[in-house]
Scaffold this active site. Sequence first.
Site, PDB file in Angstrom:
ATOM      1  CE1 TYR A   1       2.515   5.423  -3.489  1.00  0.00           C
ATOM      2  CE2 TYR A   1       1.162   3.546  -4.115  1.00  0.00           C
ATOM      3  CZ  TYR A   1       2.380   4.063  -3.717  1.00  0.00           C
ATOM      4  OH  TYR A   1       3.446   3.219  -3.576  1.00  0.00           O
TER       5      TYR A   1
ATOM      6  CB  CYS B   1      -9.298   4.841   0.308  1.00  0.00           C
ATOM      7  SG  CYS B   1      -7.636   5.246   0.894  1.00  0.00           S
TER       8      CYS B   1
ATOM      9  CG  HIS C   1      -4.834   5.129   4.164  1.00  0.00           C
ATOM     10  ND1 HIS C   1      -4.310   4.544   3.042  1.00  0.00           N
ATOM     11  CD2 HIS C   1      -3.782   5.609   4.868  1.00  0.00           C
ATOM     12  CE1 HIS C   1      -2.983   4.689   3.048  1.00  0.00           C
ATOM     13  NE2 HIS C   1      -2.642   5.333   4.150  1.00  0.00           N
TER      14      HIS C   1
ATOM     15  CG  ASP D   1      -1.774   1.219   1.357  1.00  0.00           C
ATOM     16  OD1 ASP D   1      -2.500   1.503   0.391  1.00  0.00           O
ATOM     17  OD2 ASP D   1      -1.721   1.929   2.381  1.00  0.00           O
ATOM     18  CB  SER D   2       0.248   4.808  -0.551  1.00  0.00           C
ATOM     19  OG  SER D   2      -0.818   5.008   0.351  1.00  0.00           O
TER      20      SER D   2
ATOM     21  CB  CYS E   1      -2.968   0.582  -2.489  1.00  0.00           C
ATOM     22  SG  CYS E   1      -3.038   2.320  -2.963  1.00  0.00           S
TER      23      CYS E   1
ATOM     24  CD  GLU F   1       0.241   6.922   5.628  1.00  0.00           C
ATOM     25  OE1 GLU F   1       1.415   6.942   6.030  1.00  0.00           O
ATOM     26  OE2 GLU F   1      -0.323   5.883   5.211  1.00  0.00           O
TER      27      GLU F   1
HETATM   28  N1  DGL Z   1      -4.735   3.107   0.752  1.00  0.00           N
HETATM   29  C1  DGL Z   1      -4.641   3.787  -0.517  1.00  0.00           C
HETATM   30  C2  DGL Z   1      -5.887   3.461  -1.336  1.00  0.00           C
HETATM   31  O1  DGL Z   1      -6.567   2.495  -1.021  1.00  0.00           O
HETATM   32  C3  DGL Z   1      -4.389   5.232  -0.265  1.00  0.00           C
HETATM   33  C4  DGL Z   1      -3.844   5.962  -1.430  1.00  0.00           C
HETATM   34  C5  DGL Z   1      -3.089   7.206  -1.089  1.00  0.00           C
HETATM   35  O2  DGL Z   1      -1.945   7.091  -0.638  1.00  0.00           O
HETATM   36  O3  DGL Z   1      -3.605   8.297  -1.369  1.00  0.00           O
HETATM   37  O4  DGL Z   1      -6.193   4.102  -2.325  1.00  0.00           O
END
Ligand code: DGL
Length: 266
Positions: A42, A184, A186, A10-11, A74, A152
């Site tokens: 991302y 997402c 997150h 993931d990011s 992600c 984050e």
């Molecule tokens: N967890 C990532 C997703 O599902 C987050 C992407 C990001 O870093 O903006 O899209």
Amino acid sequence: MAERPIGMFDSGFGGLTVARALIDLLPGEDLVYLGDTARYPYGPRPLAEVAGFAHQIAEELVGRWDVKLLVVACNTAAAAALESLRDRFDVPVVGVIEPGARALVQATETGRVAVIGTVGTIDSGAYQRAVDAVADVELVSLACPGFVEFVERGDFASEQVHVLAQRLLQPAVDAKVDTMLLGCTHYPYLARTIGDVMGRDVVLVSSADETAFEVRRLMFDAGLVRDRATGGTATFVTTGDVSWFEELGRKLLGPELERAEQVRWD
Ligand code: DGL
């Protein structure tokens, strides 16, 4: 082949929602998780740039860690690169978008649903396509720029994130959706804030469990399941700050995240 670990990325911290589900469902498997915290978020980046990151990370997981299966934990990376990763690598590649779309249409009763995600994911139209492929529902798609940055930083329920959620989610409130997909990885960490804004009657769906079930199904079909029920290990690597990854990651995932390692690109 079955003895090799599952790789996932993931990011940053978001994919830990999927890692938690995988550890719980497949406790005998070894797992390698890569969090690209040096380059998050991302979401606002061009999809071609995110695809480049995804291929570099997949190269690392397949080449260095010899993973038997790759989970793109992600949504943004899956929207950008799922097909090209499948073309490029010999191991099975699982994304979060199709499992999420399936979980969403299974949960709705009224057929009025919403998906929230990063700008990259929502603008790609990947969810609209995935939902259209499985059901005829009315889908409200909303980008939520800023949510990932709060997660984050470890901020899940402050006044600021609440105010942002109220502003961004209003169109879904107005549309009277009965189900919302957290598109997402997150966002499940913001579930309390999102739930407060959407109200008790709206079901929040995360793709984490559904993705873990898909991984298990695929591994059974491909004969990739390890011959032991427990004792799997979890290894965490990050491109960013190791001590922050350990500190916040342990809070989010649990005790399995004892330590993290720094990724060293060749
Ligand atoms: N967890 C990532 C997703 O599902 C987050 C992407 C990001 O870093 O903006 O899209």
